[in-house]
Design an enzyme around this catalytic site. Structure first.
Site, PDB file in Angstrom:
ATOM      1  N   ARG A  92     -16.826 -47.286  47.897  1.00  0.00           N
ATOM      2  CA  ARG A  92     -17.853 -48.566  48.257  1.00  0.00           C
ATOM      3  C   ARG A  92     -17.950 -49.274  46.716  1.00  0.00           C
ATOM      4  O   ARG A  92     -18.267 -50.228  46.899  1.00  0.00           O
ATOM      5  CB  ARG A  92     -19.067 -47.940  48.626  1.00  0.00           C
ATOM      6  N   ASP A 152     -28.957 -55.249  62.272  1.00  0.00           N
ATOM      7  CA  ASP A 152     -29.310 -53.898  62.332  1.00  0.00           C
ATOM      8  C   ASP A 152     -30.658 -53.856  63.246  1.00  0.00           C
ATOM      9  O   ASP A 152     -30.564 -52.891  64.250  1.00  0.00           O
ATOM     10  CB  ASP A 152     -29.480 -53.182  61.326  1.00  0.00           C
ATOM     11  N   ARG A 155     -29.568 -54.518  66.822  1.00  0.00           N
ATOM     12  CA  ARG A 155     -28.904 -53.127  67.288  1.00  0.00           C
ATOM     13  C   ARG A 155     -29.972 -52.130  67.777  1.00  0.00           C
ATOM     14  O   ARG A 155     -29.958 -51.508  68.843  1.00  0.00           O
ATOM     15  CB  ARG A 155     -27.908 -52.611  66.437  1.00  0.00           C
ATOM     16  N   HIS A 179     -28.965 -52.856  54.008  1.00  0.00           N
ATOM     17  CA  HIS A 179     -28.107 -52.810  55.185  1.00  0.00           C
ATOM     18  C   HIS A 179     -26.814 -51.710  54.764  1.00  0.00           C
ATOM     19  O   HIS A 179     -25.950 -52.303  54.105  1.00  0.00           O
ATOM     20  CB  HIS A 179     -27.368 -54.315  55.040  1.00  0.00           C
TER      21      HIS A 179
HETATM   22  P1  NAD Z   1     -12.087 -61.511  56.692  1.00  0.00           P
HETATM   23  O1  NAD Z   1     -11.108 -60.850  55.844  1.00  0.00           O
HETATM   24  O2  NAD Z   1     -11.480 -62.071  58.372  1.00  0.00           O
HETATM   25  O3  NAD Z   1     -12.452 -63.108  56.033  1.00  0.00           O
HETATM   26  C1  NAD Z   1     -12.846 -63.425  54.890  1.00  0.00           C
HETATM   27  C2  NAD Z   1     -12.318 -64.747  54.507  1.00  0.00           C
HETATM   28  O4  NAD Z   1     -12.808 -65.091  52.942  1.00  0.00           O
HETATM   29  C3  NAD Z   1     -10.726 -64.787  54.561  1.00  0.00           C
HETATM   30  O5  NAD Z   1     -10.495 -65.996  55.286  1.00  0.00           O
HETATM   31  C4  NAD Z   1     -10.462 -65.157  53.122  1.00  0.00           C
HETATM   32  O6  NAD Z   1      -9.337 -66.215  52.752  1.00  0.00           O
HETATM   33  C5  NAD Z   1     -11.858 -65.814  52.436  1.00  0.00           C
HETATM   34  N1  NAD Z   1     -12.009 -65.951  51.100  1.00  0.00           N
HETATM   35  C6  NAD Z   1     -11.483 -65.126  50.152  1.00  0.00           C
HETATM   36  N2  NAD Z   1     -11.845 -65.580  48.832  1.00  0.00           N
HETATM   37  C7  NAD Z   1     -12.430 -66.565  48.937  1.00  0.00           C
HETATM   38  C8  NAD Z   1     -12.911 -67.635  48.040  1.00  0.00           C
HETATM   39  N3  NAD Z   1     -12.750 -67.438  46.613  1.00  0.00           N
HETATM   40  N4  NAD Z   1     -13.412 -68.680  48.569  1.00  0.00           N
HETATM   41  C9  NAD Z   1     -13.394 -69.064  49.978  1.00  0.00           C
HETATM   42  N5  NAD Z   1     -12.750 -68.194  50.797  1.00  0.00           N
HETATM   43  C10 NAD Z   1     -12.728 -66.938  50.204  1.00  0.00           C
HETATM   44  O7  NAD Z   1     -13.543 -60.900  56.476  1.00  0.00           O
HETATM   45  P2  NAD Z   1     -14.678 -61.044  57.780  1.00  0.00           P
HETATM   46  O8  NAD Z   1     -14.508 -60.042  58.810  1.00  0.00           O
HETATM   47  O9  NAD Z   1     -14.849 -62.408  57.704  1.00  0.00           O
HETATM   48  O10 NAD Z   1     -15.967 -60.370  56.914  1.00  0.00           O
HETATM   49  C11 NAD Z   1     -16.088 -61.029  55.849  1.00  0.00           C
HETATM   50  C12 NAD Z   1     -17.818 -60.648  54.874  1.00  0.00           C
HETATM   51  O11 NAD Z   1     -18.736 -60.433  55.628  1.00  0.00           O
HETATM   52  C13 NAD Z   1     -17.207 -59.273  54.554  1.00  0.00           C
HETATM   53  O12 NAD Z   1     -17.907 -59.051  53.215  1.00  0.00           O
HETATM   54  C14 NAD Z   1     -17.888 -58.300  55.566  1.00  0.00           C
HETATM   55  O13 NAD Z   1     -18.032 -56.975  54.962  1.00  0.00           O
HETATM   56  C15 NAD Z   1     -18.994 -59.150  55.926  1.00  0.00           C
HETATM   57  N6  NAD Z   1     -19.833 -58.747  56.980  1.00  0.00           N
HETATM   58  C16 NAD Z   1     -21.361 -58.784  56.888  1.00  0.00           C
HETATM   59  C17 NAD Z   1     -21.919 -58.307  58.003  1.00  0.00           C
HETATM   60  C18 NAD Z   1     -23.418 -58.298  57.717  1.00  0.00           C
HETATM   61  O14 NAD Z   1     -24.228 -57.868  58.595  1.00  0.00           O
HETATM   62  N7  NAD Z   1     -24.004 -58.737  56.667  1.00  0.00           N
HETATM   63  C19 NAD Z   1     -21.321 -58.002  59.052  1.00  0.00           C
HETATM   64  C20 NAD Z   1     -19.972 -58.181  59.209  1.00  0.00           C
HETATM   65  C21 NAD Z   1     -19.241 -58.495  58.181  1.00  0.00           C
END
Ligand code: NAD
Length: 318
Positions: A92, A152, A155, A179
């Site tokens: 992590r 959360d 949920r 989180h």
């Molecule tokens: P994903 O891999 O589907 O999408 C990530 C996107 O970011 C990709 O399209 C990638 O090309 C883009 N990216 C990478 N570098 C970049 C940059 N410099 N500028 C612009 N775009 C860029 O991932 P996801 O499933 O969409 O998840 C995205 C984020 O959201 C992750 O960090 C994930 O852990 C987080 N997330 C948070 C929660 C929450 O409750 N906070 C819940 C779900 C996911």
């Protein structure tokens, strides 16, 4: 034709699963008049914008397109969802380091074009990034908030509504703290239409024991991992959470949500982004609410903030 601003403008940075689902949800709700998707993968951003725009004839008029960082100008809200996914075997902390470095690059590009608006951080580790974006951006602290434990809390409310067989909209409850693993339910602030959970259970003759509390807290904590195990990613629940936060900010609704922001002494916590019930509106964080938690909950919340701080100290100077 020149673009004339007549409503609100939103940018979503990162058009992956989360960013695209959030854009779709916001289009369905017609939350803004201009929505721009920004991604290093320009084809992905263009494809998602096109795909969603093909539904607009049934939804309403919107200017929805793929853009670049110059489009951050004049936004009322900028949502950061770009992230690097965890590789098998990766710790992590290693993932946190990678995403902090990515977040820094994105914040620099964003701030080079920033003129106004609130910033909502969703990318994980969201508590770390909310703090770092607040510091890197140099904006007043109320302008940067994290999606925190909003999902959360949703949920948690769903699980309680199932257990107590009551409409989820009558369940008011909050997951506070990280989180992540050290989060906790604020049971002392949880109620069903104004009745404490125990009083509601007694009134309705439903058995609700300490073991039920522990099970609900555990299931809430593990919900994200369960979805990832089953379908590979979580994006619909977070997309609706993003939309609901965006609506409160864009419409100045003063809604209470467990977003993250850098605390300044509330709950005895300073200099770390922590998720607690917060009034959110046009100015972003309008006020962090200080609930009267029971002493054990307060200790657990402070301990959770300490755990986030410990990770922060490892990544702060990257
Ligand atoms: P994903 O891999 O589907 O999408 C990530 C996107 O970011 C990709 O399209 C990638 O090309 C883009 N990216 C990478 N570098 C970049 C940059 N410099 N500028 C612009 N775009 C860029 O991932 P996801 O499933 O969409 O998840 C995205 C984020 O959201 C992750 O960090 C994930 O852990 C987080 N997330 C948070 C929660 C929450 O409750 N906070 C819940 C779900 C996911």
């Amino acid at each position: 034709m020149s673009k004339k601003k007549f409503g609100s403008k939103v940018a979503i940075i990162g058009a992956g699963s989360v960013g695209a689902a959030a854009a779709f949800s916001m289009a369905i709700q017609q939350l803004c008049t201009e929505l721009v998707l920004i991604d290093v993968n320009q084809d992905k951003a263009t494809g998602e914008a096109l795909d969603i725009s093909h539904g607009l004839p049934f939804l309403g008029q919107m200017d929805l397109y793929a853009g670049d960082y110059s489009d951050v100008k004049d936004c009322d809200l900028i949502i950061m969802t770009a992230g690097i996914p965890r590789k098998p075997g990766e710790s992590r902390l290693d993932l946190a380091k990678k995403n902090v470095m990515l977040g820094k690059k994105i914040t620099e590009s964003m701030m080079a074009n920033y003129t106004t608006g609130n910033i909502l951080v969703v990318s994980n580790p969201v508590d770390i990034l909310t703090y770092m974006v607040t510091m890197w951006s140099g904006l007043p602290h109320n302008r940067v908030l994290g999606s925190g434990t909003v999902l959360d809390s949703a949920r948690f409310r769903s699980l309680l509504s199932q257990k107590l067989d009551v409409d989820v909209r009558n369940v008011h409850g909050y997951i506070i703290g990280e989180h992540g693993d050290s989060q906790l339910p604020a049971w002392s602030a949880t109620n069903i239409a104004g009745l404490s959970v125990d009083d509601y259970a007694k009134t309705t003759g439903i058995s609700f024991t300490q073991a039920d509390r522990i099970e609900i807290a555990e299931k809430t904590r593990n919900s994200g991992a369960e979805v990832i195990k089953l379908k590979g990613a979580t994006f619909n629940g977070i997309a609706v959470s993003i939309t609901t936060i965006a609506k409160s900010l864009l419409k100045g609704e003063n809604t209470i949500r467990t977003v993250g922001s850098v605390l300044n002494g509330q709950y005895g916590i300073t200099d770390v982004a922590t998720n607690v019930p917060t009034i959110i509106g046009a100015n972003g964080v309008e006020r962090v609410l200080e609930f009267e938690l029971d002493p054990q909950e307060l200790r657990f919340l402070q301990n959770s903030a300490e755990q986030v701080k410990a990770i922060l100290s490892e990544v702060k100077d990257l």
